[in-house]
Design a protein around this motif. Sequence first.
Motif, mmCIF file in Angstrom:
data_model
loop_
_atom_site.group_PDB
_atom_site.id
_atom_site.type_symbol
_atom_site.label_atom_id
_atom_site.label_comp_id
_atom_site.label_asym_id
_atom_site.label_seq_id
_atom_site.Cartn_x
_atom_site.Cartn_y
_atom_site.Cartn_z
ATOM 1 N N MET A 59 0.851 -1.184 0.000
ATOM 2 C CA MET A 59 0.000 0.000 0.000
ATOM 3 C C MET A 59 0.895 1.244 0.000
ATOM 4 S SD MET A 59 -3.314 0.700 0.058
ATOM 5 C CE MET A 59 -4.016 -0.808 0.665
ATOM 6 N N LYS A 60 0.575 2.192 -0.856
ATOM 7 C CA LYS A 60 1.302 3.460 -0.942
ATOM 8 C C LYS A 60 0.319 4.601 -0.693
ATOM 9 C CE LYS A 60 5.138 1.492 -2.380
ATOM 10 N NZ LYS A 60 6.204 1.250 -1.438
ATOM 11 N N ASN A 61 0.754 5.577 0.075
ATOM 12 C CA ASN A 61 -0.057 6.755 0.376
ATOM 13 C C ASN A 61 0.664 8.005 -0.100
ATOM 14 O OD1 ASN A 61 -2.290 5.592 2.031
ATOM 15 N ND2 ASN A 61 -0.548 4.883 3.228
ATOM 16 N N ILE A 62 -0.080 8.862 -0.744
ATOM 17 C CA ILE A 62 0.465 10.127 -1.234
ATOM 18 C C ILE A 62 -0.296 11.265 -0.565
ATOM 19 C CG2 ILE A 62 0.914 11.582 -3.246
ATOM 20 C CD1 ILE A 62 0.656 8.911 -4.894
ATOM 21 N N ILE A 63 0.447 12.105 0.118
ATOM 22 C CA ILE A 63 -0.099 13.324 0.719
ATOM 23 C C ILE A 63 0.383 14.451 -0.184
ATOM 24 C CG2 ILE A 63 -0.175 14.788 2.777
ATOM 25 C CD1 ILE A 63 1.132 12.138 4.161
ATOM 26 N N ILE A 64 -0.523 15.014 -0.953
ATOM 27 C CA ILE A 64 -0.106 16.006 -1.943
ATOM 28 C C ILE A 64 -0.660 17.374 -1.557
ATOM 29 C CG2 ILE A 64 -1.982 15.507 -3.558
ATOM 30 C CD1 ILE A 64 0.342 15.669 -5.747
ATOM 31 N N VAL A 65 0.218 18.377 -1.565
ATOM 32 C CA VAL A 65 -0.128 19.716 -1.100
ATOM 33 C C VAL A 65 0.218 20.730 -2.186
ATOM 34 C CG1 VAL A 65 0.213 21.431 0.735
ATOM 35 C CG2 VAL A 65 0.519 18.994 1.254
ATOM 36 N N ARG A 66 -0.760 21.536 -2.526
ATOM 37 C CA ARG A 66 -0.476 22.662 -3.422
ATOM 38 C C ARG A 66 0.109 23.786 -2.564
ATOM 39 N NH1 ARG A 66 -4.674 26.299 -7.026
ATOM 40 N NH2 ARG A 66 -3.074 27.758 -7.780
ATOM 41 N N HIS A 67 1.135 24.442 -3.050
ATOM 42 C CA HIS A 67 1.746 25.540 -2.290
ATOM 43 C C HIS A 67 0.694 26.565 -1.888
ATOM 44 C CE1 HIS A 67 1.443 28.578 -5.444
ATOM 45 N NE2 HIS A 67 1.807 27.622 -6.299
ATOM 46 N N ALA A 68 0.970 27.286 -0.812
ATOM 47 C CA ALA A 68 0.051 28.318 -0.332
ATOM 48 C C ALA A 68 0.088 29.534 -1.257
ATOM 49 C CB ALA A 68 0.409 28.705 1.103
ATOM 50 N N LYS A 69 -0.826 30.456 -1.016
ATOM 51 C CA LYS A 69 -1.009 31.647 -1.864
ATOM 52 C C LYS A 69 0.286 32.471 -1.939
ATOM 53 C CE LYS A 69 -4.058 34.202 -4.115
ATOM 54 N NZ LYS A 69 -4.492 33.727 -5.404
ATOM 55 N N SER A 70 0.677 32.804 -3.159
ATOM 56 C CA SER A 70 1.918 33.554 -3.350
ATOM 57 C C SER A 70 1.647 35.020 -3.664
ATOM 58 C CB SER A 70 2.752 32.927 -4.464
ATOM 59 O OG SER A 70 2.033 32.923 -5.669
ATOM 60 N N SER A 71 2.694 35.789 -3.520
ATOM 61 C CA SER A 71 2.613 37.232 -3.724
ATOM 62 C C SER A 71 3.076 37.601 -5.129
ATOM 63 C CB SER A 71 3.501 37.940 -2.704
ATOM 64 O OG SER A 71 3.547 39.320 -2.976
ATOM 65 N N TRP A 72 2.379 38.563 -5.699
ATOM 66 C CA TRP A 72 2.776 39.134 -6.993
ATOM 67 C C TRP A 72 3.291 40.557 -6.788
ATOM 68 C CZ3 TRP A 72 2.670 36.333 -11.488
ATOM 69 C CH2 TRP A 72 2.021 35.109 -11.440
ATOM 70 N N GLU A 73 3.528 40.910 -5.536
ATOM 71 C CA GLU A 73 3.870 42.275 -5.168
ATOM 72 C C GLU A 73 5.268 42.696 -5.644
ATOM 73 O OE1 GLU A 73 4.474 44.772 -1.004
ATOM 74 O OE2 GLU A 73 3.448 42.854 -0.971
ATOM 75 N N PHE A 74 6.170 41.752 -5.755
ATOM 76 C CA PHE A 74 7.560 42.074 -6.054
ATOM 77 C C PHE A 74 7.910 41.735 -7.500
ATOM 78 C CE2 PHE A 74 7.060 40.711 -1.642
ATOM 79 C CZ PHE A 74 7.401 41.882 -0.992
ATOM 80 N N ASN A 75 8.874 42.401 -8.036
ATOM 81 C CA ASN A 75 9.334 42.154 -9.396
ATOM 82 C C ASN A 75 10.367 41.026 -9.361
ATOM 83 O OD1 ASN A 75 9.790 42.340 -12.111
ATOM 84 N ND2 ASN A 75 11.117 44.131 -11.961
ATOM 85 N N LEU A 76 9.855 39.789 -9.301
ATOM 86 C CA LEU A 76 10.704 38.606 -9.200
ATOM 87 C C LEU A 76 10.325 37.612 -10.290
ATOM 88 C CD1 LEU A 76 10.267 38.027 -5.354
ATOM 89 C CD2 LEU A 76 12.287 38.980 -6.468
ATOM 90 N N THR A 77 11.211 36.667 -10.534
ATOM 91 C CA THR A 77 10.843 35.577 -11.436
ATOM 92 C C THR A 77 9.762 34.739 -10.764
ATOM 93 O OG1 THR A 77 12.450 33.998 -10.552
ATOM 94 C CG2 THR A 77 13.207 35.478 -12.338
ATOM 95 N N ASP A 78 9.024 33.977 -11.545
ATOM 96 C CA ASP A 78 7.979 33.115 -10.999
ATOM 97 C C ASP A 78 8.556 32.165 -9.957
ATOM 98 O OD1 ASP A 78 5.169 31.982 -11.183
ATOM 99 O OD2 ASP A 78 6.397 30.202 -11.597
#
Length: 163
Positions: free
Chosen positions: A1-20
């Motif tokens: 038996m295999k279990n996968i706990i998959i999490v999408r990253h939390a909300k990110s900021s678009w406030e700064f001039n950075l690469t994705d």
Amino acid sequence: MKNIIIVRHAKSSWEFNLTDHERPLNDRGFRDADLVSKHLITDRLRPDLILSSDANRAKTTASIFIKNLNFESIKTKLVHDLYDFTGGNLLEVIKNCDDSVHNLMIFGHNHAITGFVNTYGDIFVNNVPTCGVVIIECDVSKWKNLVKGKTTKTLFPKHLKKK
């Protein structure tokens, strides 16, 4: 038996001039990661391995979960291939895991996350939201033989917030 706990990253900021790849979490992202991870304490999860995209927002989300769930002693790896939006790399990373790993926790990105949970889980999720957690149990002994399994939990920040 295999279990996968998959999490999408939390909300990110678009406030700064950075690469994705460098984008940080915003305030809501920090709050949601704290809220969701603390709620998971009651589930007594114990992954054998934690893998995270090396993007800033994913690895920050992972670090909040690791701290709040007391997972500091669990082997953790940053994997550039999890900086994946289509799902091909995500699936390859999972299928190439060592078979001694039974409980795998992954932090990654959409649309790869939603595509994966809809392909390998048995509950349709229109969109795994930021900081959403889905746990899937698959009846296989080898990761390379991954097949559709049973979705045993979905936990999204909105489930935990008072209206």
